[in-house]
Each structure stands twice: as structure tokens, then as C-alpha cells.
Design a protein around this motif. Structure first.
Motif, short mmCIF file in Angstrom:
data_model
loop_
_atom_site.label_atom_id
_atom_site.label_comp_id
_atom_site.label_asym_id
_atom_site.label_seq_id
_atom_site.Cartn_x
_atom_site.Cartn_y
_atom_site.Cartn_z
N PRO A 1 16.52 0.45 -27.21
CA PRO A 1 17.54 1.64 -27.39
C PRO A 1 16.67 2.83 -27.58
N GLY A 2 17.13 3.89 -26.73
CA GLY A 2 16.47 5.28 -26.91
C GLY A 2 15.26 5.35 -25.73
N GLY A 3 15.06 4.39 -25.11
CA GLY A 3 13.97 4.38 -24.07
C GLY A 3 13.33 3.06 -23.69
N VAL A 4 12.23 2.99 -22.90
CA VAL A 4 11.64 1.97 -22.50
C VAL A 4 10.24 1.83 -23.30
N ARG A 5 10.01 0.85 -23.94
CA ARG A 5 8.71 0.61 -24.73
C ARG A 5 7.84 -0.19 -23.90
N ILE A 6 6.55 0.48 -24.22
CA ILE A 6 5.28 -0.18 -23.89
C ILE A 6 4.88 -1.33 -24.75
N GLY A 7 4.96 -2.60 -24.40
CA GLY A 7 4.94 -3.51 -25.32
C GLY A 7 3.74 -4.12 -25.59
N ALA A 8 2.56 -3.93 -24.72
CA ALA A 8 1.18 -4.30 -24.93
C ALA A 8 0.28 -3.10 -24.58
N ALA A 9 -1.21 -3.41 -24.89
CA ALA A 9 -2.02 -2.32 -24.66
C ALA A 9 -1.98 -1.98 -23.20
N VAL A 10 -2.20 -0.58 -22.89
CA VAL A 10 -2.18 -0.18 -21.57
C VAL A 10 -3.57 -0.24 -20.98
N PRO A 11 -3.83 -0.98 -19.80
CA PRO A 11 -4.90 -1.21 -19.31
C PRO A 11 -5.70 -0.03 -18.90
N ALA A 12 -7.01 -0.05 -19.33
CA ALA A 12 -8.00 1.23 -19.38
C ALA A 12 -8.22 1.47 -17.98
N GLY A 13 -8.31 2.83 -17.76
CA GLY A 13 -8.67 3.19 -16.37
C GLY A 13 -7.50 3.39 -15.48
N LEU B 1 -1.02 7.21 -22.15
CA LEU B 1 0.23 6.40 -22.67
C LEU B 1 -0.32 5.12 -23.55
N GLU B 2 0.08 4.77 -24.41
CA GLU B 2 -0.42 3.68 -25.49
C GLU B 2 0.59 2.57 -25.56
N ARG B 3 0.24 1.53 -26.20
CA ARG B 3 1.12 0.44 -26.88
C ARG B 3 2.20 1.15 -27.56
N PRO C 1 0.77 -1.35 -0.06
CA PRO C 1 0.16 -0.02 0.03
C PRO C 1 0.96 1.19 0.18
N GLN C 2 2.07 1.34 0.38
CA GLN C 2 2.99 2.34 0.30
C GLN C 2 3.59 2.72 -1.19
N SER C 3 3.38 1.49 -1.94
CA SER C 3 3.93 1.94 -3.30
C SER C 3 3.20 2.54 -4.21
N GLY C 4 3.94 3.18 -5.08
CA GLY C 4 3.17 3.90 -6.11
C GLY C 4 2.63 3.06 -7.41
N PHE C 5 1.72 3.00 -8.03
CA PHE C 5 1.07 2.25 -9.20
C PHE C 5 0.74 3.16 -10.18
N ALA C 6 1.06 2.73 -11.44
CA ALA C 6 0.61 3.29 -12.53
C ALA C 6 -0.26 2.36 -13.56
N GLY C 7 -0.48 1.31 -13.25
CA GLY C 7 -1.12 0.28 -14.09
C GLY C 7 0.02 -1.00 -14.68
N GLU C 8 -0.36 -2.19 -14.99
CA GLU C 8 0.22 -3.22 -15.14
C GLU C 8 0.94 -3.03 -16.85
N LEU C 9 2.19 -2.49 -17.11
CA LEU C 9 2.57 -2.37 -18.19
C LEU C 9 3.62 -3.41 -18.54
N HIS C 10 3.49 -3.62 -19.78
CA HIS C 10 4.56 -4.64 -20.23
C HIS C 10 5.74 -4.01 -20.89
N LEU C 11 6.55 -3.71 -20.17
CA LEU C 11 7.75 -2.70 -20.39
C LEU C 11 8.85 -3.41 -20.82
N GLN C 12 9.54 -3.07 -21.99
CA GLN C 12 10.75 -3.72 -22.55
C GLN C 12 11.65 -2.86 -22.72
N ASP C 13 12.94 -3.26 -22.42
CA ASP C 13 14.13 -2.40 -22.61
C ASP C 13 14.45 -2.21 -24.09
#
Ligand SMILES: [Zn+2]
Length: 493
Positions: free
Chosen positions: A383-395, A403-405, A369-381
Motif C-alpha cells: 500500500p502506498g508504493g513499492v517496498r524494497i524488501g532486502a538489503a540493496v547490493p552495494a555499488g 536507496l535502502e531496505r 545489453p539494451q535494458s536499463g539496470f539499477a541492481g537486484e532489488l527485492h521489490l514487494q507490492d
């Protein structure tokens, strides 16, 4: 078999003889549910359905066999394992398989009548395998790249799931799957029960057989409860409708990218959660006298046990209406069954897990409960940044931030990010309720985009034994937990 064989339309009920030939110079054996034929390499199937349902392994596998007395019968269980472990590991693994077999018999009060009196576990645990488990009428084939030594609990979990299928789906079968159609997909609205309830009994059996610790079992439940509670897909389709998606998700590769993060929940997972909720609800409303085991046993008596005109067929498959009628009969309250189905199986609600689990001395609470949360993102390392690899859960906060896939995060909280861990750490470390600045690249837009994520407290739940949460256990909690999780292997009905 379905991938290896051609067949002739119109000859589906003709018996078939199969002869296996080993390559020269090897002494391989055959593991199969096919019926023994004239010699050790020759087998028969009474019809096409049975032949297609009979995976067969020809290899230098090890074999263990045990029998279990079952009233007037004494079926034999063969554990054929192709692996690179040693005999001692296999001996103790086979003993655990026997515990699972005895424990699941306790749910139904008897074994299914295996054709030929034999059930065969065909296991391949070799580093180059893909992992899978598939149920068949008198056998299962389970594969993994891991070993008994390295992943005993995981392998037993698959064994437990697949063996439960020898009742639930192989014989207690939805009408939508009977007979199997080898030309087209069988679409089924009942997989929340056929797969999902089996997915509940897999880990429950391990717990009852003393093969897992309570905290591990509780963590398994938490994973399913979290998925169903927080997935946006729950509002899009019901558990029945998720079941009908099977042709697009189970062993099928989608031909295009999907929005499943927002529209789909696995019927394995949702069905598992429904089974948990129904089991505890039945126990609560009957003061422990009626349980999900009673429901499964009633389904067995009514639909599985009557059998079929030939091996490979089920003469009395069930419909959703049948399952509801059985719940009405078992609970003694058809109105309860109507309501439960309408809300949790053909509707979009979830039961009150916190209240139901508390009765068994299990605490449901936010896990961080003390941790921040932005949604379950499928993040991928990348070049040039961190890519969101799947659809971002609505809400979720990330969704609300735009943010989008395929967006590539370049800065979070004012610092550059290059690895998924950088983003996770920044989000977790942000105080819930505070804004977190992000900069990202969106395909087709030349300039980096700046936005703000309104980080929330991590809502995801954990389930822990009350004693582990520093709470006492009342007698009533202890009684319910014990009745639910103690061994049922001695049950005869
Ligand atoms: Zn299954």
C-alpha cells in the motif's frame, strides 16, 4: 531422526533395534537404509551415527527396484516414491533415476560400497510437502510439493545432486564434519567442494545422461556464474569462509535480519562455479587429458574408498590442504594447485569464464545489453508504493542513489508506482547512462525524498551454444564439448 530421538551419552557405539508399528487398519511399508531385522517392521543400526543418518518413511509408497553390475558387485537400488501420480509415470521416472545412477558411476569408475549392498531413494512428491533433498550414507530423502508429471526435470535434478553425495561428502568427507556433532554445529570450510562440486555434477550428469538440452544446461551454468561474478559478497569472504557460514544459512533461520545480499554468496553456487572453472581449466592446460572427473576420482581413491571402522564413520576424512595436494598430483603441477586455491578458493577472484567456455563452443554475453539496470532489488507490492524488501547490493545504481531496505518507492521516472512490475518496467525501459528520477519514503523521515538513479546497461550474462548465437563450431570446440558432456556411464578405470 536427529529431531525425533533422544540418546544417552556414552552409548554412541551400542547397536540399536527399531520396531515400526503401523496404525491399525493400514498396510504401510517401511523405506529406510536401516538394516533388516527379525521381521518386516524391525530394523537395526550398528551405532548412533548410523541411526541418526537413517531417515525412514512408513507409508503407502510405491516401490521400483533395479540392479547395476559393478565389477564383482551388483548393488540394488530401491526407488520408494510416495506420490499421487500413476504407475506409468513412476516407471519412466525410475528409468531416468537409473540413467543418473549409471552416469555418476562413470565419474568414479565404481559405486560406493553401500552397506548391505543397497541404496534407497526415498521420495515424497505430494502437494503439501516442503521441498528439500538430504543425502545419507546409503539413501537420500527428497521431497517436493510438485509431481513427476509437473516437474520431472526439477525432481531429477535433486535426485542427481543427492546421489552424487553417496561418494562426495558421505564418504569423501571433510574432517570438519567427521563425526557429526549432534550437540553443536560442525563448522566446515570445505562445503564449496562438498556441496558446491556436487551442485556442478548434478546438472552435468543430467546433460551427460541426455536428460536435459544443452541450452538448459548452459542456463544453469549462467545462473551460478552471474551470482558469483556480480555479488558484492565475493569481496567480503572467500569460498572457504562462505562455507563456514553454513550454520547460519542452511536450514537455519537467522535470528535477526542480515546483510547477506552484500556479504554472502551460497557455497553451493560459488562452489559450482569453481568446479566449472576448474574442470575447464584442467581440460585447457592438459589438452583434454586431465579433467575434474580425474580429481574427484583421486579424492575417492584416497579418502572415500578406504572406508570406516563401522557404518556411519569415515576413517580418512580430508582437509583443504589435502584437496590442494590431490589437485597438485592430478594436474602434475603443485604450483598450479597452489595458485588456483589462493586465487579462486581462498581468494576473491573468478576465472575467465568467457574464454574457458568459448573453448567448448559456448558464448558468454550480456543477456539484455539494451535494458536499463539499477541492481537486484527485492521489490514487494504494498500500500502506498513499492517496498524494497532486502538489503540493496552495494555499488549498484540503486545503492548509489541512496536507496535502502524498507524504503518505499512512490514514483519512478515521474510516474506513480504501486506494483513491483511498474518499477521493473521503468528501470528496464530507461536508456543505459541516463538519469531516472525516483521519489521514496524512508522510515523516520517525514517528507518524501527525491533522488536520481544513474541506470546502467544490464551487466548480467547469459551462456548460449555458439550455433544458437549464429556462430560456427570449430572441430576443436566440438571435441572439447563432446569429451566434457558425452555419457561417461561406460567408464571403468
Ligand atoms: Zn547437497
Amino acid at each position: 531422526m536427529p529431531a525425533a530421538l533422544m540418546w544417552v551419552r556414552g552409548l554412541e557405539d551400542r547397536p540399536v533395534t527399531v520396531r515400526f508399528a503401523s496404525p491399525a487398519g493400514v498396510t504401510w511399508r517401511v523405506a529406510t537404509q536401516l538394516f533388516p531385522g527379525a521381521d518386516a517392521q524391525t530394523f537395526t543400526a550398528p551405532n548412533l551415527q548410523y541411526l541418526m543418518d537413517s531417515p525412514t518413511e512408513l507409508s503407502a509408497h510405491a516401490l521400483r527396484t533395479f540392479t547395476v553390475r559393478d565389477g564383482a558387485r551388483e548393488p540394488a537400488f530401491r526407488v520408494a516414491v510416495h506420490h499421487d501420480g500413476d504407475d506409468g509415470e513412476l516407471d519412466s521416472f525410475a528409468r531416468d533415476v537409473e540413467k543418473i545412477v549409471r552416469e555418476e558411476r562413470g565419474v568414479y569408475g565404481e559405486f560406493a560400497p553401500y552397506d548391505g549392498g543397497t541404496y534407497t531413494f526415498i521420495a515424497d512428491y505430494l502437494p503439501w510437502n516442503n521441498g528439500d533433498g538430504m543425502e545419507h550414507r546409503n539413501s537420500t530423502i527428497v521431497t517436493s510439493s510438485s509431481s513427476i508429471r509437473g516437474n520431472r526435470a526439477g525432481l531429477l535434478s535433486t535426485v542427481s545432486h543427492e546421489f552424487f553425495h553417496s561418494w562426495n561428502v558421505e564418504r569423501i568427507r571433510p574432517r570438519s564434519l567427521e563425526p557429526f556433532n549432534f550437540d553443536e554445529a560442525n563448522m566446515s570450510g570445505e562445503l564449496w567442494l562438498a556441496e558446491g562440486f556436487t551442485n556442478y555434477y548434478g546438472p552435468l550428469t543430467l546433460q551427460r545422461a541426455g536428460l536435459t538440452r544443452l541450452a538448459e544446461f548452459a542456463a544453469t551454468l549462467a545462473s551460478a556464474v552471474n551470482a558469483v561474478t556480480f555479488s558484492p559478497g565475493r569481496q567480503v569472504r572467500t569460498a572457504e569462509e562462505m562455507s563456514q557460514m553454513a550454520p547460519f544459512v542452511d536450514a537455519a533461520a537467522a535470528i535477526d535480519r542480515t546483510d547477506f545480499e552484500n556479504t554472502f554468496i551460497s557455497y553451493y553456487t560459488w562452489g559450482e562455479s569453481i568446479a566449472l572453472g576448474l574442470d575447464l581449466t584442467l581440460r585447457e592446460r592438459s589438452d583434454g587429458k586431465v579433467t575434474l572427473d580425474d580429481f574427484m576420482r583421486a579424492m575417492w581413491q584416497r579418502f572415500g574408498k578406504p572406508g570406516g571402522r563401522a557404518p556411519g564413520y569415515v576413517d580418512r576424512p580430508y582437509t583443504v590442504a589435502d584437496a590442494k595436494a590431490v589437485l597438485g598430483a592430478v594436474s602434475g603441477d603443485p604450483a598450479f594447485a597452489d595458485d588456483f586455491f589462493a586465487r579462486y578458493i581462498q581468494g576473491h577472484e573468478v576465472v575467465d569464464y568467457a574464454r574457458l567456455l568459448a573453448a567448448a563452443g559456448l558464448v558468454v554475453r550480456p543477456r539484455a545489453p539494451q535494458s536499463g539496470f539499477a541492481g537486484e532489488l527485492h521489490l514487494q507490492d504494498g500500500p502506498g508504493g513499492v517496498r524494497i524488501g532486502a538489503a540493496v547490493p552495494a555499488g549498484t545504481p540503486a545503492y548509489q542513489a541512496g536507496l535502502e531496505r524498507d524504503d518505499v518507492l512512490t514514483q519512478v521516472g515521474g510516474a506513480s508506482v504501486t506494483r513491483a512490475d511498474d518499477v521493473d518496467t521503468a528501470v528496464r525501459g530507461a536508456r543505459p547512462g541516463t538519469p531516472l528520477a525516483v521519489t521514496y519514503l524512508h522510515r523516520g523521515r517525514g517528507q518524501p525524498i527525491s533522488s536520481t538513479i544513474r541506470v546502467i546497461a544490464d551487466p548480467r550474462l547469459e551462456i548460449v551454444p555458439a550455433e544458437q548465437a549464429g556462430q560456427g563450431l570449430t572441430d576443436a570446440q566440438r571435441r572439447l564439448r563432446d569429451a566434457w558432456l558425452r555419457s561417461q556411464a561406460g567408464n571403468t578405470f
